[in-house]
Design a protein around this motif. Sequence first.
Motif, short mmCIF file in Angstrom:
data_model
loop_
_atom_site.label_atom_id
_atom_site.label_comp_id
_atom_site.label_asym_id
_atom_site.label_seq_id
_atom_site.Cartn_x
_atom_site.Cartn_y
_atom_site.Cartn_z
N ALA A 25 0.84 -1.20 0.00
CA ALA A 25 0.00 0.00 0.00
C ALA A 25 0.87 1.25 0.00
O ALA A 25 0.63 2.21 -0.75
CB ALA A 25 -0.94 -0.01 1.20
N PHE A 26 1.92 1.24 0.83
CA PHE A 26 2.82 2.38 0.88
C PHE A 26 3.53 2.55 -0.47
O PHE A 26 3.69 3.68 -0.96
CB PHE A 26 3.86 2.20 2.00
CG PHE A 26 4.87 3.30 2.03
CD1 PHE A 26 4.53 4.55 2.54
CD2 PHE A 26 6.15 3.10 1.54
CE1 PHE A 26 5.46 5.58 2.54
CE2 PHE A 26 7.08 4.12 1.53
CZ PHE A 26 6.73 5.36 2.04
N THR A 27 3.95 1.46 -1.09
CA THR A 27 4.63 1.51 -2.39
C THR A 27 3.70 2.10 -3.46
O THR A 27 4.11 2.95 -4.25
CB THR A 27 5.10 0.11 -2.81
OG1 THR A 27 6.00 -0.38 -1.82
CG2 THR A 27 5.80 0.14 -4.17
N PHE A 28 2.45 1.64 -3.47
CA PHE A 28 1.49 2.18 -4.44
C PHE A 28 1.25 3.66 -4.20
O PHE A 28 1.21 4.45 -5.13
CB PHE A 28 0.17 1.40 -4.41
CG PHE A 28 0.27 0.05 -5.03
CD1 PHE A 28 0.78 -0.12 -6.31
CD2 PHE A 28 -0.17 -1.07 -4.35
CE1 PHE A 28 0.88 -1.38 -6.90
CE2 PHE A 28 -0.09 -2.33 -4.93
CZ PHE A 28 0.43 -2.49 -6.20
N ARG A 33 2.21 9.21 -5.84
CA ARG A 33 2.64 10.56 -5.47
C ARG A 33 3.79 11.05 -6.36
O ARG A 33 3.80 12.19 -6.82
CB ARG A 33 3.07 10.57 -3.99
CG ARG A 33 3.33 11.93 -3.46
CD ARG A 33 2.03 12.73 -3.37
NE ARG A 33 2.37 14.09 -3.03
CZ ARG A 33 1.95 15.14 -3.69
NH1 ARG A 33 1.13 15.01 -4.69
NH2 ARG A 33 2.31 16.34 -3.32
N VAL A 34 4.77 10.18 -6.61
CA VAL A 34 5.88 10.54 -7.48
C VAL A 34 5.36 10.85 -8.89
O VAL A 34 5.79 11.82 -9.53
CB VAL A 34 6.95 9.42 -7.52
CG1 VAL A 34 7.93 9.62 -8.65
CG2 VAL A 34 7.68 9.35 -6.19
N THR A 35 4.42 10.05 -9.38
CA THR A 35 3.83 10.29 -10.69
C THR A 35 3.12 11.64 -10.73
O THR A 35 3.26 12.40 -11.68
CB THR A 35 2.85 9.15 -11.06
OG1 THR A 35 3.57 7.92 -11.06
CG2 THR A 35 2.22 9.37 -12.42
N ALA A 36 2.36 11.94 -9.69
CA ALA A 36 1.62 13.21 -9.64
C ALA A 36 2.59 14.40 -9.61
O ALA A 36 2.39 15.39 -10.33
CB ALA A 36 0.71 13.24 -8.42
N VAL A 37 3.63 14.31 -8.81
CA VAL A 37 4.60 15.40 -8.72
C VAL A 37 5.34 15.55 -10.05
O VAL A 37 5.56 16.67 -10.53
CB VAL A 37 5.59 15.15 -7.55
CG1 VAL A 37 6.77 16.09 -7.63
CG2 VAL A 37 4.87 15.28 -6.22
N THR A 38 5.70 14.44 -10.67
CA THR A 38 6.39 14.50 -11.97
C THR A 38 5.49 15.13 -13.02
O THR A 38 5.95 15.96 -13.82
CB THR A 38 6.82 13.08 -12.40
OG1 THR A 38 7.67 12.54 -11.39
CG2 THR A 38 7.55 13.10 -13.73
N ARG A 39 4.22 14.75 -13.05
CA ARG A 39 3.29 15.35 -14.00
C ARG A 39 3.17 16.85 -13.77
O ARG A 39 3.13 17.64 -14.72
CB ARG A 39 1.92 14.70 -13.91
CG ARG A 39 1.83 13.38 -14.59
CD ARG A 39 0.43 12.85 -14.59
NE ARG A 39 0.40 11.55 -15.22
CZ ARG A 39 -0.47 10.62 -14.95
NH1 ARG A 39 -1.40 10.81 -14.04
NH2 ARG A 39 -0.43 9.46 -15.57
N GLN A 40 3.09 17.24 -12.52
CA GLN A 40 2.97 18.66 -12.19
C GLN A 40 4.22 19.43 -12.65
O GLN A 40 4.11 20.49 -13.23
CB GLN A 40 2.75 18.83 -10.69
CG GLN A 40 2.46 20.24 -10.27
CD GLN A 40 2.16 20.32 -8.78
OE1 GLN A 40 2.37 19.38 -8.03
NE2 GLN A 40 1.67 21.47 -8.36
#
Length: 141
Positions: A25-28, A33-40
């Motif tokens: 769950a933490f990994t997902f 979160r990393v994907t969201a920050v990268t997209r931003q």
Amino acid sequence: MNSTAQFKSRPLRLLPWAVLCTLLAFTFWASWRVTAVTRQKNRWHFNNAVLEIESSISDDVNNFTAMLRGGAALAATMNNVNSARFETFVDRLQLRTYYPGVQGVGYARKVTPNQVAAVEENMRKDGITNFFIYPTGNRPT
């Protein structure tokens, strides 16, 4: 083995599964979160690049407009713009320095059918020996 020992060992058998599920769950969550920050960040970089390009295009259009206005001013202030005067005007524009995208600047004037021969002769006198107006004949103005 008695039932009490079996009951006590069951939670211990579930502990690895609980740790695994928690870590998954933490990994997902971390991946999301990393994907969201990268997209931003990518969106910010893209928008920044768009603003820079828009600004560059706007500056180029303003420069080209100024050049065209200068040509219009030249034509409006002189009764007879000949090739030598126009060449001097274009040289003073310093196209390669200030207008690097411009490949050439031309001048065209309206010529009535009865002026064609005189215009061709004047251009030949200016040193353009192979000058002629085409297509020949009358056409709408």
